[in-house]
Design a protein around this motif. Structure first.
Motif, PDB file in Angstrom:
ATOM      1  N   GLU A  28       0.833  -1.212   0.000  1.00 13.17           N
ATOM      2  CA  GLU A  28       0.000   0.000   0.000  1.00 13.17           C
ATOM      3  C   GLU A  28       0.862   1.255   0.000  1.00 13.17           C
ATOM      4  O   GLU A  28       0.557   2.222  -0.688  1.00 13.17           O
ATOM      5  N   LEU A  29       1.933   1.225   0.783  1.00 12.69           N
ATOM      6  CA  LEU A  29       2.820   2.382   0.847  1.00 12.69           C
ATOM      7  C   LEU A  29       3.503   2.610  -0.504  1.00 12.69           C
ATOM      8  O   LEU A  29       3.528   3.734  -1.011  1.00 12.69           O
ATOM      9  N   LEU A  32       1.586   4.319  -3.362  1.00 10.26           N
ATOM     10  CA  LEU A  32       1.407   5.773  -3.323  1.00 10.26           C
ATOM     11  C   LEU A  32       2.315   6.491  -4.312  1.00 10.26           C
ATOM     12  O   LEU A  32       2.022   7.595  -4.749  1.00 10.26           O
ATOM     13  N   LYS A  36       4.435  11.006  -3.264  1.00  9.50           N
ATOM     14  CA  LYS A  36       3.402  10.977  -2.233  1.00  9.50           C
ATOM     15  C   LYS A  36       3.906  10.320  -0.949  1.00  9.50           C
ATOM     16  O   LYS A  36       3.504  10.705   0.143  1.00  9.50           O
ATOM     17  N   ILE A  37       4.769   9.315  -1.092  1.00  4.48           N
ATOM     18  CA  ILE A  37       5.294   8.620   0.090  1.00  4.48           C
ATOM     19  C   ILE A  37       5.986   9.612   1.021  1.00  4.48           C
ATOM     20  O   ILE A  37       5.795   9.569   2.230  1.00  4.48           O
ATOM     21  N   GLN A  40       3.230  11.789   2.691  1.00  5.04           N
ATOM     22  CA  GLN A  40       2.079  11.116   3.296  1.00  5.04           C
ATOM     23  C   GLN A  40       2.205  11.109   4.823  1.00  5.04           C
ATOM     24  O   GLN A  40       3.232  10.739   5.368  1.00  5.04           O
TER      25      GLN A  40
END
Length: 144
Positions: A28-29, A32, A36-37, A40
């Motif tokens: 899921e990470l 991104l 975005k990581i 986030q």
């Protein structure tokens, strides 16, 4: 020491009784995307406790009859959390302790990197943050 040991033991009970949240997976990470990581906002799970003590609480907890032979002149850091129906704990270090306190409020990977960039080059600080991040994902202690 007694007060710190009581905190440690209470945390072992408290995290088991906490509410279950969906944890963040590595997939899921990564989904991104790189930009975005970094920005986030991540949080540690609600059933995570971080404890700082002048005593090696894990040693005392496992062998309470040998307390008189235990000496310490430094801080010890511990993480206690629930993974499924298991309560786990491990030793930590002062930097991870700082990071997890920030994560309890919610923070980004970018901010964690900036937190330590004054102590070491940015590439090394990013590497250290990602080492912790990998560990936290494996231990299932992060969520968004």
């Amino acid at each position: 020491m007694t007060c710190d040991l009581a905190k440690f033991e209470w945390a072992l009970i408290d995290v088991f009784d906490g509410s279950r949240v969906r944890v963040l997976s590595r997939e899921e990470l990564l989904a991104l995307g790189e930009r975005k990581i970094q920005k986030q906002k991540l949080k540690s799970i609600q059933t995570l406790r971080v404890i700082k003590s002048l005593w090696p609480l894990d040693e005392i907890f496992l062998n309470p009859t040998d307390v008189q032979n235990i000496r310490s002149n430094k801080h010890h850091y511990f993480l206690i959390w629930r993974q499924g129906l298991k309560v786990l704990y491990r030793k930590s270090d002062s930097l991870e302790f700082q990071f997890l306190n920030l994560l309890s409020q919610g923070t980004s990977i970018e901010k964690l990197c900036h937190q330590i960039k004054t102590r070491q080059p940015m590439t090394k600080s990013a590497q250290q943050v990602f080492e912790y991040l990998n560990k936290w994902l494996a231990e299932e202690i992060l969520w968004i």
